[in-house]
Design a protein around this motif. Structure first.
Motif, PDB file in Angstrom:
ATOM      1  N   LEU A 240     -37.173  23.278 -16.596  1.00 13.19           N
ATOM      2  CA  LEU A 240     -37.408  22.135 -16.804  1.00 13.19           C
ATOM      3  C   LEU A 240     -36.957  21.603 -17.242  1.00 13.19           C
ATOM      4  N   GLY A 241     -35.752  22.560 -18.672  1.00 10.99           N
ATOM      5  CA  GLY A 241     -35.221  22.071 -19.595  1.00 10.99           C
ATOM      6  C   GLY A 241     -33.818  21.154 -18.735  1.00 10.99           C
ATOM      7  N   ALA A 242     -33.131  21.868 -17.652  1.00 12.54           N
ATOM      8  CA  ALA A 242     -32.539  21.528 -17.089  1.00 12.54           C
ATOM      9  C   ALA A 242     -32.406  20.192 -16.423  1.00 12.54           C
ATOM     10  N   ARG A 243     -33.851  20.313 -15.633  1.00 13.97           N
ATOM     11  CA  ARG A 243     -33.789  19.349 -14.360  1.00 13.97           C
ATOM     12  C   ARG A 243     -33.827  17.844 -15.761  1.00 13.97           C
ATOM     13  N   PHE A 244     -34.532  18.031 -16.205  1.00 13.98           N
ATOM     14  CA  PHE A 244     -34.366  16.908 -18.114  1.00 13.98           C
ATOM     15  C   PHE A 244     -33.487  16.809 -17.976  1.00 13.98           C
ATOM     16  N   ALA A 245     -32.340  17.485 -18.386  1.00 14.12           N
ATOM     17  CA  ALA A 245     -30.527  16.937 -18.898  1.00 14.12           C
ATOM     18  C   ALA A 245     -29.960  16.521 -17.526  1.00 14.12           C
ATOM     19  N   ARG A 246     -30.505  17.126 -16.564  1.00  8.31           N
ATOM     20  CA  ARG A 246     -29.639  16.543 -15.303  1.00  8.31           C
ATOM     21  C   ARG A 246     -30.177  14.437 -15.303  1.00  8.31           C
ATOM     22  N   GLY A 247     -31.086  14.886 -15.905  1.00 12.44           N
ATOM     23  CA  GLY A 247     -31.902  13.264 -14.912  1.00 12.44           C
ATOM     24  C   GLY A 247     -32.657  13.091 -13.422  1.00 12.44           C
ATOM     25  N   GLU A 248     -32.971  14.410 -13.424  1.00 12.87           N
ATOM     26  CA  GLU A 248     -33.858  14.450 -12.434  1.00 12.87           C
ATOM     27  C   GLU A 248     -35.537  14.188 -12.691  1.00 12.87           C
ATOM     28  N   ILE A 249     -35.342  14.649 -13.315  1.00 13.17           N
ATOM     29  CA  ILE A 249     -37.311  13.652 -13.922  1.00 13.17           C
ATOM     30  C   ILE A 249     -36.961  12.981 -15.202  1.00 13.17           C
ATOM     31  N   ASP A 250     -37.882  12.210 -15.765  1.00  7.87           N
ATOM     32  CA  ASP A 250     -37.786  11.538 -17.679  1.00  7.87           C
ATOM     33  C   ASP A 250     -38.794  11.737 -18.514  1.00  7.87           C
ATOM     34  N   GLU A 251     -38.635  11.066 -19.115  1.00  5.68           N
ATOM     35  CA  GLU A 251     -39.324  12.302 -20.321  1.00  5.68           C
ATOM     36  C   GLU A 251     -40.470  12.380 -20.139  1.00  5.68           C
ATOM     37  N   GLU A 252     -41.701  11.179 -19.595  1.00  5.26           N
ATOM     38  CA  GLU A 252     -43.040  11.498 -19.816  1.00  5.26           C
ATOM     39  C   GLU A 252     -42.919  12.632 -18.804  1.00  5.26           C
ATOM     40  N   GLU A 253     -42.483  12.846 -17.340  1.00  7.43           N
ATOM     41  CA  GLU A 253     -42.687  13.851 -16.578  1.00  7.43           C
ATOM     42  C   GLU A 253     -42.683  15.063 -17.254  1.00  7.43           C
ATOM     43  N   TYR A 254     -40.789  15.154 -18.216  1.00  8.53           N
ATOM     44  CA  TYR A 254     -41.012  16.584 -18.598  1.00  8.53           C
ATOM     45  C   TYR A 254     -42.219  16.879 -19.722  1.00  8.53           C
TER      46      TYR A 254
END
Length: 87
Positions: free
Chosen positions: A58-72
């Motif tokens: 999940l952290g890697a997806r957030f770092a790549r910009g695949e998900i936004d902060e709210e979804e993270y």
């Protein structure tokens, strides 16, 4: 000159014997090195990396910009709560 031709061996015989002795010792040393390396080789299965945790994925997806902060944050809180059980 008397010892040069001892036992019926000429110059080529001495050359062949010398080359074969060098080849013999090279073969012995190569075999010892290969056996030593095979014995001291670490087991391939002990150094496999561990599978990433869901939080790391999940952290890697957030770092790549695949998900936004709210979804993270929403998904991270869902992971921290654990599986939902039906009552």
């Amino acid at each position: 000159m008397m010892f040069w031709y001892a036992h019926g061996m000429n110059g080529w015989g001495w050359f062949g014997m010398s080359v074969s002795m060098v080849a013999f010792w090279a073969l012995i040393i190569t075999a010892l090195v290969l056996v030593f390396r095979a014995v001291n080789r670490p087991n391939e299965h002990t150094h496999t990396p561990a599978a990433p945790t869901p939080q790391q994925i999940l952290g890697a997806r957030f770092a790549r910009g695949e998900i936004d902060e709210e979804e993270y944050r929403r998904r991270l809180s869902a992971l921290d709560v654990g599986p939902l059980t039906k009552a």
